[in-house]
Scaffold this active site. Structure first.
Site, short mmCIF file in Angstrom:
data_model
loop_
_atom_site.label_atom_id
_atom_site.label_comp_id
_atom_site.label_asym_id
_atom_site.label_seq_id
_atom_site.Cartn_x
_atom_site.Cartn_y
_atom_site.Cartn_z
N ARG A 36 -1.55 4.57 -13.90
CA ARG A 36 -1.44 6.03 -13.68
C ARG A 36 -0.59 6.64 -14.79
NH1 ARG A 36 -1.07 5.22 -8.00
NH2 ARG A 36 -2.55 6.60 -6.94
N GLY A 41 3.55 5.07 -7.83
CA GLY A 41 2.45 4.45 -7.07
C GLY A 41 1.81 5.37 -6.06
N CYS A 43 2.64 5.70 -2.99
CA CYS A 43 3.62 6.34 -2.13
C CYS A 43 4.04 7.71 -2.66
CB CYS A 43 4.84 5.42 -1.99
SG CYS A 43 6.12 6.08 -0.95
N GLU A 204 -12.03 6.48 17.33
CA GLU A 204 -11.32 5.21 17.15
C GLU A 204 -12.13 4.10 17.79
OE1 GLU A 204 -8.40 3.70 15.81
OE2 GLU A 204 -9.20 1.94 16.83
N HIS A 446 28.72 13.20 20.91
CA HIS A 446 28.09 14.14 21.84
C HIS A 446 28.20 15.55 21.28
CE1 HIS A 446 26.75 15.92 25.57
NE2 HIS A 446 27.73 16.79 25.46
P1 FAD Z 1 1.52 1.17 -4.70
O1 FAD Z 1 2.46 2.23 -4.27
O2 FAD Z 1 0.13 1.26 -4.27
O3 FAD Z 1 1.64 1.05 -6.27
C1 FAD Z 1 0.83 0.22 -7.01
C2 FAD Z 1 0.70 0.78 -8.40
O4 FAD Z 1 0.04 -0.19 -9.21
C3 FAD Z 1 -0.14 2.03 -8.49
O5 FAD Z 1 0.58 3.05 -9.12
C4 FAD Z 1 -1.37 1.62 -9.31
O6 FAD Z 1 -1.82 2.65 -10.17
C5 FAD Z 1 -0.82 0.46 -10.11
N1 FAD Z 1 -1.83 -0.50 -10.55
C6 FAD Z 1 -2.80 -1.11 -9.81
N2 FAD Z 1 -3.49 -1.99 -10.56
C7 FAD Z 1 -2.94 -1.93 -11.81
C8 FAD Z 1 -3.21 -2.59 -13.02
N3 FAD Z 1 -4.16 -3.53 -13.13
N4 FAD Z 1 -2.47 -2.27 -14.11
C9 FAD Z 1 -1.49 -1.33 -14.03
N5 FAD Z 1 -1.19 -0.68 -12.90
C10 FAD Z 1 -1.90 -0.98 -11.81
N6 FAD Z 1 4.58 3.99 3.64
C11 FAD Z 1 5.78 4.24 4.19
O7 FAD Z 1 6.64 3.35 4.25
N7 FAD Z 1 6.09 5.48 4.67
C12 FAD Z 1 5.21 6.50 4.64
O8 FAD Z 1 5.52 7.60 5.09
C13 FAD Z 1 3.93 6.25 4.09
N8 FAD Z 1 3.00 7.23 4.03
C14 FAD Z 1 1.79 6.99 3.47
C15 FAD Z 1 0.85 8.01 3.45
C16 FAD Z 1 -0.40 7.79 2.89
C17 FAD Z 1 -1.40 8.90 2.88
C18 FAD Z 1 -0.70 6.52 2.32
C19 FAD Z 1 -2.03 6.28 1.68
C20 FAD Z 1 0.22 5.50 2.35
C21 FAD Z 1 1.47 5.72 2.93
N9 FAD Z 1 2.43 4.71 3.00
C22 FAD Z 1 3.65 4.96 3.58
C23 FAD Z 1 2.18 3.37 2.47
C24 FAD Z 1 2.85 3.22 1.08
O9 FAD Z 1 2.35 4.20 0.23
C25 FAD Z 1 2.57 1.84 0.52
O10 FAD Z 1 2.95 0.86 1.45
C26 FAD Z 1 3.36 1.63 -0.77
O11 FAD Z 1 3.01 2.59 -1.73
C27 FAD Z 1 3.10 0.23 -1.34
O12 FAD Z 1 3.84 0.07 -2.50
P2 FAD Z 1 3.35 -0.92 -3.65
O13 FAD Z 1 4.42 -0.83 -4.70
O14 FAD Z 1 3.01 -2.23 -3.10
O15 FAD Z 1 2.00 -0.31 -4.21
P1 NAI Z 2 -4.22 1.79 10.16
O1 NAI Z 2 -4.42 0.35 10.05
O2 NAI Z 2 -2.88 2.33 10.55
O3 NAI Z 2 -5.25 2.41 11.22
C1 NAI Z 2 -6.62 2.28 11.10
C2 NAI Z 2 -7.26 2.60 12.44
O4 NAI Z 2 -8.65 2.67 12.25
C3 NAI Z 2 -7.01 1.54 13.49
O5 NAI Z 2 -6.62 2.16 14.68
C4 NAI Z 2 -8.35 0.82 13.60
O6 NAI Z 2 -8.59 0.29 14.89
C5 NAI Z 2 -9.30 1.97 13.29
N1 NAI Z 2 -10.62 1.55 12.79
C6 NAI Z 2 -10.89 0.54 11.92
N2 NAI Z 2 -12.22 0.50 11.68
C7 NAI Z 2 -12.77 1.52 12.38
C8 NAI Z 2 -14.10 2.02 12.53
N3 NAI Z 2 -15.12 1.46 11.88
N4 NAI Z 2 -14.32 3.07 13.33
C9 NAI Z 2 -13.28 3.66 13.99
N5 NAI Z 2 -12.00 3.23 13.90
C10 NAI Z 2 -11.75 2.19 13.09
O7 NAI Z 2 -4.70 2.38 8.76
P2 NAI Z 2 -4.48 3.79 8.08
O8 NAI Z 2 -4.14 4.83 9.09
O9 NAI Z 2 -5.66 3.99 7.20
O10 NAI Z 2 -3.20 3.54 7.20
C11 NAI Z 2 -3.20 2.53 6.17
C12 NAI Z 2 -1.84 2.01 5.90
O11 NAI Z 2 -1.01 2.99 5.33
C13 NAI Z 2 -1.18 1.52 7.15
O12 NAI Z 2 -1.02 0.12 7.04
C14 NAI Z 2 0.15 2.18 7.20
O13 NAI Z 2 1.17 1.25 7.35
C15 NAI Z 2 0.29 2.90 5.86
N6 NAI Z 2 0.81 4.24 6.15
C16 NAI Z 2 2.07 4.36 6.62
C17 NAI Z 2 2.57 5.58 6.97
C18 NAI Z 2 3.93 5.67 7.52
O14 NAI Z 2 4.67 4.69 7.42
N7 NAI Z 2 4.32 6.78 8.10
C19 NAI Z 2 1.78 6.80 6.82
C20 NAI Z 2 0.45 6.55 6.37
C21 NAI Z 2 0.01 5.31 6.02
#
Ligand code: FAD
Ligand code: NAI
Length: 467
Positions: A36, A41, A43, A204, A446
């Protein structure tokens, strides 16, 4: 050829950039490779940070619409979505720039391109202009994260059929939003658009929301979301989605088999999980093994099947959470430096940033029953907490699960106001091996919401005061 570095980290998400900083603190010469243009990442760019910005802003809108009047504040809020999206974009920029600053401060070299492992000590970087460069290092950490899981028959175009990335960037509030998957993303982003006016239906596959979460909490959460206007179609699977003139027609069927039906929507959000991102890394050629779920297999020191190459974060087993990735990043840097880096997987909190929030750490009742551990449970509702009552945020409860013999806390589950902040004290006490009695005998200020945590701990021994 550049280097040699002590460490190259591929990917600068929460796992990668934290690992790089910790390694630099420990005296290593470090480089990061990120495809990127920005660091942070999933997050920071398209995950935690943008979703929390929209959750915060949409919650303020909802509060102003529905809750201000009771406090004697008369307002007529009007939505300016473009401005709300700009608020989100500024929040992202502040955070990703912050990571860039930290990498610079720690004298970490960074290469913006796609990394590929050529050998245990060699990583190639392909830049956007097609040029390549080979870097040398004594150790390599793979922190490439995860990507959106795809659903056959439902093609994501990020306009009308979106992943979380598209759902964070909608230019108009959909009239009807259909969410596939009642997991964390579906419920958080469903909440954003529901509060801004969308009708939200969640399909779901299972017969409950939030699989893996404590069943009691999930049931209560479902009821609260239904009061907010969510419609759940549990026990149904989506078998296809087709564009129509004015939206998308989604076909669903009962998971157990039965007649299909069609649901119309303006926007469909596919949120059925995420898959580890390993494309183009050259893993097979380098001899790096995957596990049965196509995650990179690592040992207890995060080392892959190739000596000197490690992996952390979403690309390996465990909860896909930013703080889990960060802690693994720190641990692996310390291990590489010869120290005793460690992650306690029994104490990783999880938070859902909805209204109310849901937070949990440790074992659920279902987990404990499955392994046959005898436990005691204490529960305290926010409706009996003074601060929650005065704030009118009384939905939810705190549940403390403790070992029946030793009283050691095994799990804490909270649904209610500021649950995401309240869970921290539970994590700390569990990390120290504390008991329900320890928590119950700790003085809590409290009037605070934290008193509900103390009361739930008191309730383990059936001596809650305010119930
Ligand atoms: P990533 O954050 O995915 O980073 C990986 C990086 O590697 C990316 O920037 C990518 O571009 C880079 N990369 C990949 N392949 C290559 C390559 N070959 N060469 C160079 N660079 C590369 N988690 C929470 O704890 N709290 C939350 O509130 C939360 N909200 C979320 C909301 C959404 C919508 C989503 C999708 C996820 C959310 N998550 C949340 C999950 C969280 O984003 C991930 O668990 C976290 O980003 C994982 O960190 P990571 O460092 O493993 O990978
Ligand atoms: P998830 O694993 O939390 O939920 C996916 C849901 O989809 C499950 O309830 C599953 O039973 C359902 N499902 C799977 N296949 C299906 C189908 N074919 N039809 C209908 N339902 C189906 O995955 P989600 O919400 O996509 O999040 C991905 C990851 O991102 C999670 O592992 C989560 O930890 C992380 N994340 C964390 C956040 C946080 O910490 N606040 C916020 C957003 C994401």
């Amino acid at each position: 050829m550049s280097g040699p570095y002590d460490l190259i980290v591929i990917g600068t998400g929460p796992g990668g950039y934290v690992c790089a900083i910790r390694a630099s603190q420990l005296g290593m010469k470090v480089a990061v490779v990120e495809r990127r243009n920005t660091h942070g990442g999933t997050c920071l760019n398209v995950g935690c940070i943008p979703s929390k910005a929209l959750l915060h802003a949409s919650e303020a809108f909802d509060e102003a619409n529905r809750h201000f009047a009771v406090m004697g504040i008369e307002v007529s809020p009007k939505l300016d979505l473009a401005k709300m999206q700009a608020f989100k974009a500024e929040g992202i920029k502040g955070n990703v720039d912050g990571v860039g600053f930290l990498l610079k401060k720690n004298k970490i070299d960074h290469y913006h391109g796609t990394g590929k492992i050529l050998a245990a000590d060699k990583v190639s970087v392909t830049f956007i202009n097609g040029e390549t460069k080979t870097l040398e290092a004594r150790h390599v950490v793979i922190a490439t994260g995860s990507g959106v899981a795809q659903l056959p028959g439902v093609k994501i175009d990020e306009t009308t059929i979106v992943s979380s990335t598209g759902a964070l960037d909608l230019k108009a509030v959909p009239k009807k939003l259909l969410v596939i998957g009642a997991g964390v993303i579906g419920l958080e982003l469903g909440s954003v658009w529901r509060r801004l006016g969308a009708e939200v239906t969640v399909v779901e596959y299972l017969d409950r929301i939030l699989p893996g979460m404590d069943g009691d909490v999930a049931k209560s959460f479902q009821r609260i979301l239904e009061k907010q206007g969510f419609v759940f179609r549990l026990g149904h699977k989506v078998t296809g989605a087709a564009q129509t003139g004015d939206g998308v027609s989604v076909t669903i069927e009962p998971a157990a088999g039965g007649a299909a039906e069609s649901l119309g929507a303006d926007v469909v959000l596919v949120a059925i999980g995420r898959t580890p991102y390993t494309d183009g890394l050259g893993l097979a050629e380098a001899g790096i093994a995957l596990d049965a779920k196509r995650r990179i297999a690592v040992d207890s020191h995060f080392q892959t099947s190739v000596t000197g190459v490690y992996a952390i974060g979403d690309v390996i087993a465990g909860p896909m959470l930013a703080h889990k990735a960060e802690d693994e990043g720190m641990a692996v840097a310390e291990i590489i430096a010869g120290q005793a880096g460690h992650v306690n997987y029994d104490v990783i909190p999880g938070v859902i940033y909805t209204q109310p929030e849901v937070a949990s750490v440790g074992k659920t009742e279902e987990d404990l029953k499955a392994v046959g551990i005898a436990y005691k449970s204490g529960k305290f509702p926010f409706s009996a907490n003074g601060r929650a009552k005065v704030n009118r945020t009384t939905d939810g409860f705190v549940k403390v699960l403790a070992d029946a013999t030793t009283d050691r806390i095994l799990g804490v589950h909270i649904i209610g106001p500021s649950a995401g902040e309240l869970i921290a004290e539970a994590a700390v006490i569990m990390e120290f091996g504390g008991s329900a009695e320890d928590l119950a005998r700790t003085c809590h200020a409290h009037p605070t919401l934290t008193e509900a945590v103390k009361e739930a701990a008191l309730s383990v021994a059936k001596r809650a005061i305010h119930m």
